[in-house]
Scaffold this motif. Structure first.
Motif, PDB file in Angstrom:
ATOM      1  N   GLU A  88       0.825  -1.206   0.000  1.00  0.00           N
ATOM      2  CA  GLU A  88       0.000   0.000   0.000  1.00  0.00           C
ATOM      3  C   GLU A  88       0.859   1.255   0.000  1.00  0.00           C
ATOM      4  O   GLU A  88       1.728   1.433   0.860  1.00  0.00           O
ATOM      5  CB  GLU A  88      -0.908   0.023   1.241  1.00  0.00           C
ATOM      6  CG  GLU A  88      -2.372  -0.242   0.936  1.00  0.00           C
ATOM      7  CD  GLU A  88      -3.178  -0.387   2.214  1.00  0.00           C
ATOM      8  OE1 GLU A  88      -4.115  -1.183   2.206  1.00  0.00           O
ATOM      9  OE2 GLU A  88      -2.804   0.280   3.211  1.00  0.00           O
ATOM     10  N   GLY A  89       0.587   2.131  -0.982  1.00  0.00           N
ATOM     11  CA  GLY A  89       1.298   3.407  -1.048  1.00  0.00           C
ATOM     12  C   GLY A  89       2.731   3.279  -1.499  1.00  0.00           C
ATOM     13  O   GLY A  89       3.486   4.256  -1.492  1.00  0.00           O
ATOM     14  N   LEU A  90       3.116   2.073  -1.892  1.00  0.00           N
ATOM     15  CA  LEU A  90       4.512   1.861  -2.301  1.00  0.00           C
ATOM     16  C   LEU A  90       4.601   1.829  -3.823  1.00  0.00           C
ATOM     17  O   LEU A  90       3.785   1.166  -4.481  1.00  0.00           O
ATOM     18  CB  LEU A  90       4.995   0.529  -1.729  1.00  0.00           C
ATOM     19  CG  LEU A  90       6.467   0.183  -1.883  1.00  0.00           C
ATOM     20  CD1 LEU A  90       7.325   1.116  -1.031  1.00  0.00           C
ATOM     21  CD2 LEU A  90       6.704  -1.249  -1.444  1.00  0.00           C
ATOM     22  N   THR A  91       5.540   2.550  -4.364  1.00  0.00           N
ATOM     23  CA  THR A  91       5.767   2.503  -5.804  1.00  0.00           C
ATOM     24  C   THR A  91       7.095   1.811  -6.043  1.00  0.00           C
ATOM     25  O   THR A  91       8.140   2.293  -5.610  1.00  0.00           O
ATOM     26  CB  THR A  91       5.810   3.932  -6.387  1.00  0.00           C
ATOM     27  OG1 THR A  91       4.620   4.604  -5.996  1.00  0.00           O
ATOM     28  CG2 THR A  91       5.905   3.885  -7.902  1.00  0.00           C
TER      29      THR A  91
END
Lengths: 204, 111
Positions: B101-104
């Motif tokens: 989550e929220g990680l690219t």
């Protein structure tokens, strides 16, 4: 198919016969596209993986068993060698009394091939007994402590040969093919002893 | 702490493959499903020992089918995932999602 029955027998050394049969059935199904070499490689790698699983399920207990088994074998040999010497001495005395051996020139049997042969037979018997001893103490995982003992034997042997060759300059190599063949053959009675217990248990 | 059984990556792969296959999950089809879906080719040794371990943990159950002639009269060992197995794989997947989550990830296109 005879080879499939052999494969089933091999796998049943490390898992219950029903599972061994189902696994061989799976591998036979896939062998149609992969070939015979793949089939046998898969059987052997599955066998090793199953044995390794047994070892890793209780690594400390298996190692302890293997070490005690090694010492037990050593003690048996240590007790048997003097006995063998006594038996052979009696044999020489009897043969001399019967006139088979010249009393003036008794054989130096310690160096004779017969003494060596008896030594080998003794070693085979002791290894077989140790294999059975280990298997009886590991119900359901009869071959696992033997595997640990064999691996430990190779590790200790490699260290000894390295030190022997490196420090004392003896020069004999553990990688010598004849040496490796000797080590593998020397372990056969150990496995055979464990296998007899395994199958006795499966058929009881 | 959660009481859900922790799973290794290969265990998750096998559980998901069994779930995908439904009633036709046995050694051959499980291996094929893993090859098709993951481009990995697990060794038979790794597959069967992991299946045994999952059964020991109570995450899958196996039953033997009828013997078939094309397998030399040998039965297939069919697997299904237990409720405990479903809970374990769901928990592992939720953990992955939370971590993502929220990680690219550099160089990876997210749908």
């Amino acid at each position: 198919m005879r080879s499939a029955r052999i494969a089933e027998w091999i796998l049943s050394l490390a898992t219950i016969p029903e599972r061994a049969a189902a696994t061989v059935g799976d591998l036979l199904e896939e062998a149609g596209s992969h070939g015979v070499v793949w089939f046998w490689t898969s059987i052997l790698s599955t066998m090793v993986a199953l044995l390794w699983r047994d070892v890793m399920s209780a690594p400390r207990r298996m190692t302890r068993l293997a070490v005690i088994g090694y010492l037990y074998g050593f003690l048996l040999l240590a007790a048997a060698v003097p006995l063998l010497t006594v038996v052979m001495s009696i044999g020489v005395l009897v043969a001399t009394a019967l006139g088979i051996i010249d009393a003036q020139h008794p054989p130096a049997f310690q160096n004779s091939s017969i003494y060596g042969l008896f030594g080998w037979v003794l070693n085979i018997i002791v290894q077989f007994v140790v294999g059975r001893w280990l298997a009886r103490r590991s119900p359901g995982q009869e071959l696992a402590p033997c595997m640990v003992q064999v691996i430990l034997g190779y590790v200790v042997g490699a260290v000894v040969w390295f030190l022997w060759g490196g420090i004392l300059g003896a020069g004999s190599s553990i990688l010598d093919v004849s040496n490796l063949a000797f080590y593998v053959l020397a372990d056969v009675p150990l496995w055979a002893g464990a296998i007899t217990v395994r199958f006795a248990r499966l058929h009881s | 702490m959660s009481s859900v059984t922790l799973l290794g990556e290969f265990e998750q792969i096998i559980l998901l493959a069994i779930l995908r296959l439904g009633d036709d999950a046995y050694g051959v089809t499980i291996r094929e499903e893993i090859v098709v879906r993951t481009d990995r080719s697990p060794s038979p040794g790794a597959l069967y020992t992991t299946l045994d371990r999952l059964e020991d943990k109570g995450l899958v159950k196996s039953r033997f089918g009828d013997p078939t002639p094309q397998r030399g009269g040998r039965a297939k060992r069919y697997f299904h995932v237990t409720a405990k197995g479903v809970a374990a794989v769901a928990s592992a997947q939720r953990a992955y999602r939370r971590l993502l989550e929220g990680l690219t990830l550099p160089g990876v296109h997210h749908a």
